[in-house]
Design a protein around this motif. Structure first.
Motif, PDB file in Angstrom:
ATOM      1  N   PRO A 174      18.460 -52.545 -15.248  1.00  0.00           N
ATOM      2  CA  PRO A 174      18.601 -51.909 -16.187  1.00  0.00           C
ATOM      3  C   PRO A 174      17.775 -51.117 -15.926  1.00  0.00           C
ATOM      4  N   GLU A 175      17.026 -50.574 -14.956  1.00  0.00           N
ATOM      5  CA  GLU A 175      16.258 -49.528 -14.590  1.00  0.00           C
ATOM      6  C   GLU A 175      16.937 -48.283 -14.108  1.00  0.00           C
ATOM      7  N   ARG A 176      18.194 -49.224 -13.424  1.00  0.00           N
ATOM      8  CA  ARG A 176      18.569 -48.036 -12.499  1.00  0.00           C
ATOM      9  C   ARG A 176      19.728 -47.967 -13.433  1.00  0.00           C
ATOM     10  N   VAL A 177      20.370 -47.927 -13.995  1.00  0.00           N
ATOM     11  CA  VAL A 177      22.028 -47.897 -14.840  1.00  0.00           C
ATOM     12  C   VAL A 177      21.065 -46.640 -16.041  1.00  0.00           C
ATOM     13  N   ILE A 178      22.339 -46.087 -15.121  1.00  0.00           N
ATOM     14  CA  ILE A 178      23.286 -44.864 -16.887  1.00  0.00           C
ATOM     15  C   ILE A 178      24.130 -45.449 -16.744  1.00  0.00           C
ATOM     16  N   VAL A 179      24.889 -45.156 -18.090  1.00  0.00           N
ATOM     17  CA  VAL A 179      25.722 -45.206 -18.525  1.00  0.00           C
ATOM     18  C   VAL A 179      26.336 -44.371 -19.021  1.00  0.00           C
ATOM     19  N   ARG A 180      27.807 -43.148 -19.069  1.00  0.00           N
ATOM     20  CA  ARG A 180      28.033 -41.784 -19.117  1.00  0.00           C
ATOM     21  C   ARG A 180      29.116 -42.350 -20.347  1.00  0.00           C
ATOM     22  N   VAL A 181      28.768 -42.724 -22.165  1.00  0.00           N
ATOM     23  CA  VAL A 181      29.837 -43.095 -22.757  1.00  0.00           C
ATOM     24  C   VAL A 181      30.895 -41.523 -22.981  1.00  0.00           C
ATOM     25  N   ASN A 182      31.195 -41.578 -24.176  1.00  0.00           N
ATOM     26  CA  ASN A 182      32.530 -40.465 -23.650  1.00  0.00           C
ATOM     27  C   ASN A 182      31.744 -39.601 -25.018  1.00  0.00           C
ATOM     28  N   GLN A 183      32.037 -38.569 -25.296  1.00  0.00           N
ATOM     29  CA  GLN A 183      32.076 -37.235 -26.325  1.00  0.00           C
ATOM     30  C   GLN A 183      32.083 -38.003 -27.985  1.00  0.00           C
ATOM     31  N   ALA A 184      30.818 -37.369 -28.324  1.00  0.00           N
ATOM     32  CA  ALA A 184      30.521 -37.560 -28.969  1.00  0.00           C
ATOM     33  C   ALA A 184      32.096 -37.251 -30.471  1.00  0.00           C
ATOM     34  N   GLY A 185      31.620 -37.735 -32.102  1.00  0.00           N
ATOM     35  CA  GLY A 185      32.824 -37.954 -32.645  1.00  0.00           C
ATOM     36  C   GLY A 185      34.241 -38.445 -32.123  1.00  0.00           C
ATOM     37  N   THR A 186      34.051 -39.370 -31.132  1.00  0.00           N
ATOM     38  CA  THR A 186      35.374 -39.652 -30.875  1.00  0.00           C
ATOM     39  C   THR A 186      35.582 -40.770 -31.305  1.00  0.00           C
ATOM     40  N   PRO A 187      36.472 -42.137 -31.380  1.00  0.00           N
ATOM     41  CA  PRO A 187      36.620 -42.981 -31.688  1.00  0.00           C
ATOM     42  C   PRO A 187      36.135 -44.110 -30.020  1.00  0.00           C
ATOM     43  N   ASP A 188      35.689 -43.954 -29.209  1.00  0.00           N
ATOM     44  CA  ASP A 188      35.701 -44.409 -28.102  1.00  0.00           C
ATOM     45  C   ASP A 188      34.305 -44.522 -27.543  1.00  0.00           C
ATOM     46  N   HIS A 189      33.867 -43.013 -28.450  1.00  0.00           N
ATOM     47  CA  HIS A 189      32.253 -43.445 -28.734  1.00  0.00           C
ATOM     48  C   HIS A 189      31.294 -43.934 -28.962  1.00  0.00           C
ATOM     49  N   ASP A 190      32.291 -44.357 -30.477  1.00  0.00           N
ATOM     50  CA  ASP A 190      31.544 -45.566 -31.161  1.00  0.00           C
ATOM     51  C   ASP A 190      31.805 -46.496 -30.400  1.00  0.00           C
ATOM     52  N   ALA A 191      32.748 -46.985 -29.973  1.00  0.00           N
ATOM     53  CA  ALA A 191      32.812 -48.573 -28.915  1.00  0.00           C
ATOM     54  C   ALA A 191      32.784 -47.923 -28.072  1.00  0.00           C
ATOM     55  N   ASP A 192      31.804 -47.376 -27.157  1.00  0.00           N
ATOM     56  CA  ASP A 192      31.329 -47.151 -26.384  1.00  0.00           C
ATOM     57  C   ASP A 192      29.668 -48.142 -26.482  1.00  0.00           C
ATOM     58  N   LEU A 193      29.522 -47.147 -27.999  1.00  0.00           N
ATOM     59  CA  LEU A 193      27.616 -47.619 -27.999  1.00  0.00           C
ATOM     60  C   LEU A 193      27.267 -49.073 -28.810  1.00  0.00           C
ATOM     61  N   ALA A 194      28.890 -49.556 -29.789  1.00  0.00           N
ATOM     62  CA  ALA A 194      28.124 -50.793 -30.385  1.00  0.00           C
ATOM     63  C   ALA A 194      28.478 -52.114 -28.687  1.00  0.00           C
ATOM     64  N   ALA A 195      29.114 -51.507 -27.343  1.00  0.00           N
ATOM     65  CA  ALA A 195      28.770 -51.691 -26.578  1.00  0.00           C
ATOM     66  C   ALA A 195      27.824 -52.215 -26.058  1.00  0.00           C
ATOM     67  N   LEU A 196      26.936 -51.344 -25.759  1.00  0.00           N
ATOM     68  CA  LEU A 196      25.462 -50.864 -24.919  1.00  0.00           C
ATOM     69  C   LEU A 196      24.502 -51.277 -25.986  1.00  0.00           C
ATOM     70  N   ALA A 197      25.396 -51.614 -27.206  1.00  0.00           N
ATOM     71  CA  ALA A 197      23.754 -51.976 -27.743  1.00  0.00           C
ATOM     72  C   ALA A 197      22.962 -53.987 -27.975  1.00  0.00           C
ATOM     73  N   ALA A 198      24.584 -54.012 -27.282  1.00  0.00           N
ATOM     74  CA  ALA A 198      24.552 -55.462 -26.907  1.00  0.00           C
ATOM     75  C   ALA A 198      24.459 -55.344 -25.216  1.00  0.00           C
ATOM     76  N   THR A 199      23.441 -54.738 -24.932  1.00  0.00           N
ATOM     77  CA  THR A 199      23.571 -55.079 -23.417  1.00  0.00           C
ATOM     78  C   THR A 199      21.415 -54.292 -22.723  1.00  0.00           C
ATOM     79  N   PRO A 200      21.263 -54.980 -21.724  1.00  0.00           N
ATOM     80  CA  PRO A 200      19.776 -53.897 -21.384  1.00  0.00           C
ATOM     81  C   PRO A 200      20.314 -52.215 -21.458  1.00  0.00           C
ATOM     82  N   PHE A 201      21.064 -52.021 -20.881  1.00  0.00           N
ATOM     83  CA  PHE A 201      20.799 -50.359 -20.241  1.00  0.00           C
ATOM     84  C   PHE A 201      20.599 -49.956 -21.385  1.00  0.00           C
TER      85      PHE A 201
END
Length: 281
Positions: free
Chosen positions: A60-87
């Motif tokens: 996880p120290e060498r992983v960056i995740v590019r999420v979708n733009q703020a204000g989009t449904p994909d953005h919120d779904a991306d953050l929900a997934a990330l919250a369940a990871t160590p990234f």
């Protein structure tokens, strides 16, 4: 140049191609798993599942995740997934205001790379750089030109147009003023390693901390550009040794040396893996 937690070559990898994640991480200093532009919207749920699965195997120290733009449904779904990871290193595309960053509060301990790639984002770069949790700024040429209604960021000979050069400098200055790192954008012509090398040389000279790329074949060109030559290291060591006893402004190898030149020499040694500090300190 403000250091970042990784080496200088940051490799994008499509989020829906999990079979490439490990290879990308092996080849580069950090992998940017892309849930945005590199993934068809219909495949983004699959990409999020791939990120969840990869959290069991990738550092996880060498992983960056590019999420979708703020204000989009994909953005919120991306953050929900990330919250369940160590990234926890998140690249926010099309960042345009500090408000865009507030949604990331749902990912505890998030470290943010704000990607300034629209006209509004470039103008907001100073505020974004000062926002809590932001560790770096990056700029992007193609989305910037698209946000202006244009069609090309470069001239026919490959040189950036003035608006792109201005945005690059503005983002670098904003990052430097805030004491955080700046990341140079990708070189889209994969086969043009000479052009990439020239851009990396300039990125190093003006203080970018890293360069993003889109193909493993570009990684070594980036690393080589950030790696000081033996001649440069020898010059830096010689100058710093002379500075220990000279005091104030002095002449070294025919050149006037003062505080800024000493700082340049220390930066060379830091990039070579040495401290860049005088031996007596």
């Amino acid at each position: 140049m403000t250091d970042l937690p990784w080496g200088p070559a940051l490799l994008f990898c499509p989020g829906d191609r999990p079979e490439r994640f490990g290879t990308a991480l092996d080849r580069a200093d950090a992998v940017i798993i892309d849930l945005e532009d590199a993934v068809e919207p219909s495949r983004r749920p699959l990409a999020r599942q791939a990120v969840l699965a990869a959290s069991e195997t990738l550092d996880p120290e060498r992983v960056i995740v590019r999420v979708n733009q703020a204000g989009t449904p994909d953005h919120d779904a991306d953050l929900a997934a990330l919250a369940a990871t160590p990234f926890r290193t998140v690249m926010l595309p099309k960042a345009e205001s500090v408000d865009d960053l507030r949604r990331l509060d749902g990912v505890d301990g998030a470290q943010v790379i704000a990607l300034c790639e629209t006209a509004a984002g470039v103008l907001a770069a100073p505020a974004l750089a000062e926002a809590p949790g932001v560790i770096a700024l990056m700029w992007g040429a193609e989305d910037l030109v698209a946000s202006l209604g244009g069609t090309s960021s470069r001239h026919a000979d490959g040189r950036y147009r003035d608006v792109a050069r201005h945005a690059r400098s503005a983002v670098l200055l904003a990052a430097g003023a805030a004491g955080i790192g700046a990341i140079d954008t990708v070189h889209l012509d994969i086969a043009d390693l000479d052009g990439l090398a020239a851009e990396v040389e300039d990125a190093v000279a003006v203080g970018f901390a890293a360069t993003a790329c889109i193909h493993p074949g570009q990684v070594e060109t980036i690393r080589a550009g950030f790696r000081p030559s033996e001649q440069a290291v020898a010059w830096a060591e010689s100058l710093l040794a002379a500075a220990e006893t000279a005091g104030g402004v002095f002449r070294h190898e025919g050149r006037m040396v003062d505080g800024p030149v000493i700082a340049h020499a220390r930066a060379v040694l830091r990039r070579s893996g040495r401290t860049g500090e005088p031996t007596g300190s």
